[in-house]
Write a protein that holds these residues in place. Structure first.
Motif, PDB file in Angstrom:
ATOM      1  N   VAL A 129      10.217  -0.725   3.297  1.00  0.00           N
ATOM      2  CA  VAL A 129      10.301   0.469   2.461  1.00  0.00           C
ATOM      3  C   VAL A 129      11.602   1.207   2.755  1.00  0.00           C
ATOM      4  O   VAL A 129      12.123   1.133   3.870  1.00  0.00           O
ATOM      5  N   GLY A 133       9.211  -0.082  -2.243  1.00  0.00           N
ATOM      6  CA  GLY A 133       8.712  -1.048  -1.283  1.00  0.00           C
ATOM      7  C   GLY A 133       8.996  -2.444  -1.803  1.00  0.00           C
ATOM      8  O   GLY A 133       8.843  -2.711  -2.997  1.00  0.00           O
ATOM      9  N   ALA A 176       7.337   6.807   1.268  1.00  0.00           N
ATOM     10  CA  ALA A 176       7.363   5.353   1.069  1.00  0.00           C
ATOM     11  C   ALA A 176       6.401   4.660   2.027  1.00  0.00           C
ATOM     12  O   ALA A 176       5.670   3.745   1.630  1.00  0.00           O
TER      13      ALA A 176
END
Length: 157
Positions: free
Chosen positions: A31, A46, A72
């Protein structure tokens, strides 16, 4: 071995299409976030390290890079949880974001105002998710000095 020595797909690995060092697990998601200015337009994504495919993307919205890195990781955790995935690793190059996730709190100094309120709502949802769910997968710091840019990098440096 430098980045220029890596071949895509690598001949030394059969578990990924990406040029990953041997010590990086391919059964993982990487990520990363990007922000134009800080604060500024922020987005994160991601990437599946086995296939190189984008697993998720969010933004852009007004925020900071650290917030994007935090969100993320939480996005990856929540998606893995929802899909019943418990055998993957999450890689992030952000020490701060990994720390914030472990403490279940986004310690941003971003001013909360009309422009940032939508993002603060997302942060609140992420913190709530962390408080209500166990982290079931390892979150590992990506070693940029050793391995180069994380595969989820937006490449805007």
């Amino acid at each position: 071995m430098g980045k220029k020595d890596l071949i895509n797909p690598p001949d030394y690995r059969h578990d990924t299409v990406l040029p990953l060092p041997m010590e990086v697990k391919a059964n993982a998601w990487a990520v990363d976030a990007a922000c134009s200015g800080n604060p500024g337009p922020m987005e994160y994504q991601g990437i599946d390290l086995t296939t190189g495919a984008q697993v998720f993307h969010f933004g852009p919205c007004h925020g900071t890079n650290n917030i994007g890195e935090f969100l993320a990781i939480v996005h990856a955790l929540a998606l893995m949880d929802k899909q019943g995935i418990s055998d993957k690793t999450i890689y992030s190059d952000s020490y701060n974001a990994i720390l914030w996730v472990s403490k279940k709190k986004c310690k941003t100094k971003l001013e909360r105002n009309a422009q940032t309120e939508p993002l603060f709502q997302v942060i609140q949802r992420a913190e709530d998710w962390l408080r209500k769910h166990a982290v079931k997968v390892p979150i590992v710091q990506w070693d940029t000095k050793k391995w180069g840019d994380i595969p989820a990098d937006f490449g805007r440096k």
